[in-house]
Design an enzyme around this catalytic site. Structure first.
Site, PDB file in Angstrom:
ATOM      1  N   ASN A   7       0.868  -1.182   0.000  1.00 57.98           N
ATOM      2  CA  ASN A   7       0.000   0.000   0.000  1.00 57.98           C
ATOM      3  C   ASN A   7       0.901   1.228   0.000  1.00 57.98           C
ATOM      4  O   ASN A   7       1.491   1.569   1.014  1.00 57.98           O
ATOM      5  CB  ASN A   7      -0.882  -0.026   1.261  1.00 57.98           C
ATOM      6  CG  ASN A   7      -1.720   1.235   1.408  1.00 57.98           C
ATOM      7  OD1 ASN A   7      -1.805   2.046   0.492  1.00 57.98           O
ATOM      8  ND2 ASN A   7      -2.344   1.393   2.578  1.00 57.98           N
ATOM      9  N   LYS A   9      -0.012   4.240  -0.359  1.00 61.20           N
ATOM     10  CA  LYS A   9      -0.712   5.429   0.163  1.00 61.20           C
ATOM     11  C   LYS A   9      -0.465   6.608  -0.811  1.00 61.20           C
ATOM     12  O   LYS A   9      -0.271   6.388  -1.990  1.00 61.20           O
ATOM     13  CB  LYS A   9      -0.274   5.731   1.594  1.00 61.20           C
ATOM     14  CG  LYS A   9      -0.374   4.472   2.481  1.00 61.20           C
ATOM     15  CD  LYS A   9      -0.250   4.739   3.935  1.00 61.20           C
ATOM     16  CE  LYS A   9      -0.334   3.396   4.683  1.00 61.20           C
ATOM     17  NZ  LYS A   9      -0.334   3.540   6.119  1.00 61.20           N
ATOM     18  N   HIS A  99      -9.706   0.606   4.657  1.00 61.94           N
ATOM     19  CA  HIS A  99      -8.453   0.916   5.368  1.00 61.94           C
ATOM     20  C   HIS A  99      -8.750   1.905   6.496  1.00 61.94           C
ATOM     21  O   HIS A  99      -9.587   2.799   6.344  1.00 61.94           O
ATOM     22  CB  HIS A  99      -7.433   1.511   4.386  1.00 61.94           C
ATOM     23  CG  HIS A  99      -6.065   1.614   4.993  1.00 61.94           C
ATOM     24  ND1 HIS A  99      -5.735   2.638   5.855  1.00 61.94           N
ATOM     25  CD2 HIS A  99      -4.975   0.810   4.903  1.00 61.94           C
ATOM     26  CE1 HIS A  99      -4.476   2.456   6.259  1.00 61.94           C
ATOM     27  NE2 HIS A  99      -3.999   1.356   5.686  1.00 61.94           N
ATOM     28  N   GLU A 101      -7.297   4.431   7.532  1.00 59.96           N
ATOM     29  CA  GLU A 101      -7.158   5.853   7.176  1.00 59.96           C
ATOM     30  C   GLU A 101      -8.404   6.359   6.453  1.00 59.96           C
ATOM     31  O   GLU A 101      -8.824   7.499   6.634  1.00 59.96           O
ATOM     32  CB  GLU A 101      -5.888   6.063   6.336  1.00 59.96           C
ATOM     33  CG  GLU A 101      -4.630   6.006   7.208  1.00 59.96           C
ATOM     34  CD  GLU A 101      -3.379   5.507   6.505  1.00 59.96           C
ATOM     35  OE1 GLU A 101      -3.323   5.515   5.263  1.00 59.96           O
ATOM     36  OE2 GLU A 101      -2.441   5.096   7.217  1.00 59.96           O
ATOM     37  N   GLU A 159      -5.330  -5.367  10.367  1.00 62.74           N
ATOM     38  CA  GLU A 159      -4.378  -4.292  10.644  1.00 62.74           C
ATOM     39  C   GLU A 159      -4.785  -3.587  11.939  1.00 62.74           C
ATOM     40  O   GLU A 159      -5.651  -2.702  11.923  1.00 62.74           O
ATOM     41  CB  GLU A 159      -4.384  -3.266   9.514  1.00 62.74           C
ATOM     42  CG  GLU A 159      -3.962  -3.817   8.177  1.00 62.74           C
ATOM     43  CD  GLU A 159      -3.431  -2.713   7.264  1.00 62.74           C
ATOM     44  OE1 GLU A 159      -2.262  -2.780   6.896  1.00 62.74           O
ATOM     45  OE2 GLU A 159      -4.184  -1.780   6.953  1.00 62.74           O
ATOM     46  N   GLY A 165       1.974   2.297  10.717  1.00 64.65           N
ATOM     47  CA  GLY A 165       2.896   3.428  10.591  1.00 64.65           C
ATOM     48  C   GLY A 165       3.549   3.854  11.894  1.00 64.65           C
ATOM     49  O   GLY A 165       4.141   4.928  11.973  1.00 64.65           O
ATOM     50  N   SER A 207       3.215  -1.989  10.324  1.00 63.68           N
ATOM     51  CA  SER A 207       4.661  -1.931  10.574  1.00 63.68           C
ATOM     52  C   SER A 207       5.410  -3.199  10.166  1.00 63.68           C
ATOM     53  O   SER A 207       6.406  -3.568  10.787  1.00 63.68           O
ATOM     54  CB  SER A 207       4.943  -1.569  12.037  1.00 63.68           C
ATOM     55  OG  SER A 207       4.430  -0.270  12.316  1.00 63.68           O
TER      56      SER A 207
HETATM   57  P1  PGA Z   1       2.630   0.441   7.567  1.00 68.30           P
HETATM   58  O1  PGA Z   1       1.188   0.607   6.884  1.00 68.30           O
HETATM   59  O2  PGA Z   1       3.239  -0.815   7.010  1.00 68.30           O
HETATM   60  O3  PGA Z   1       3.386   1.671   7.167  1.00 68.30           O
HETATM   61  O4  PGA Z   1       2.400   0.337   9.031  1.00 68.30           O
HETATM   62  C1  PGA Z   1       0.351  -0.499   6.667  1.00 68.30           C
HETATM   63  C2  PGA Z   1      -0.953  -0.052   6.071  1.00 68.30           C
HETATM   64  O5  PGA Z   1      -1.430   1.048   6.379  1.00 68.30           O
HETATM   65  O6  PGA Z   1      -1.558  -0.794   5.285  1.00 68.30           O
END
Ligand code: PGA
Length: 244
Positions: A7, A9, A99, A101, A159, A165, A207
């Site tokens: 992803n 983003k 997701h 976000e 997740e 993140g 992460s």
């Molecule tokens: P990250 O993001 O690996 O940077 O923690 C994962 C995601 O948001 O799918």
């Protein structure tokens, strides 16, 4: 078959994307005769503007191009939105749905997420349905609610929001417990159906990086990973896709 999903983003211009795939192709040629081996399914979810560039490399390298969002309506007065059919037309085969976000920053509800799962599946896009609890929330309550959006054919990504993140990774025990619970909840929700579906593929995200991916991928009930930050770097991503 393990699934490695990326992803990106809101990162990478078309020029950056070109550079990334060029580097990945170079590394693949040196180490893997040019192809991501066919015992794993790599899905790279890029920004809309980079879909064309990703398509240029997808067949040669052997990965699937994914998007990060779309609107579930077929077409109509939705200024600024893009439909599943439009994504399919340009070679997209998967899409992230739900997701955290999108849920938190853009107010996407479980109902809307469910519409997106249906919209993706009816248009030939594989939805990657993201679920997970925020810090302090009860895992089973959150998963039961969010998994109502699941339909056969979707991939699920677990997740935990507190791990996205942040550099805080769930422990292997937490991951195994959550994945087992997800498979149980999905199985129960289909109990009594005429065609009980195959258990869904469940990815872990939050992460994941080049150092912890192998251990996470070897955990029980883990069918793959969804990688954010570490998927932006061709070296790190290459390590992740070749560790299984
Ligand atoms: P990250 O993001 O690996 O940077 O923690 C994962 C995601 O948001 O799918």
């Amino acid at each position: 078959m393990k699934i490695i999903a990326a992803n990106w983003k809101m990162n990478k211009t078309r020029e950056d994307a070109h550079r990334f795939f060029g580097e990945l192709a170079e590394k693949m040629k040196l180490q893997h005769r040019g192809q991501i081996s066919n015992d794993k399914n790599v899905i790279i979810c890029v920004p809309f503007t980079a879909i064309g560039i990703a398509r240029e490399y997808a067949d040669e390298l052997g990965f699937t191009v994914g998007a990060q969002n779309f609107h579930p309506a077929k077409n109509g007065a939705y200024t600024g939105e893009i439909s599943a059919e439009m994504l399919c037309e340009i070679g997209t085969r998967a899409v992230l749905v739900g997701h955290s976000e999108r849920r938190t920053l853009f107010g996407e509800t479980d109902d809307f997420v469910a519409q997106k799962v249906t919209g993706a599946l009816t248009n030939g896009l594989t939805p990657i349905l993201c679920v997970g609890e925020k810090d302090g929330e009860k895992l089973e309550a959150v998963l039961s609610k969010q998994l109502k959006s699941y339909q056969k054919g979707a991939i699920i990504a677990y997740e935990p929001v507190w791990a996205i993140g942040t550099g805080k990774v769930a422990t292997i025990a937490q991951i195994e417990q959550a994945h087992a619970l997800i498979k149980k909840l999905v199985a129960e929700s289909n109990a009594g159906g005429l065609n009980p579906p195959e258990p869904p593929a469940v990815l872990y995200g939050g992460s994941v990086n080049e150092k912890n991916a192998a251990e996470i991928l070897a955990a029980k009930n883990v069918d793959g990973v969804l990688v954010g930050g570490a998927s932006l770097d061709a070296d790190k991503f290459m390590t992740i896709i070749t560790c299984v």
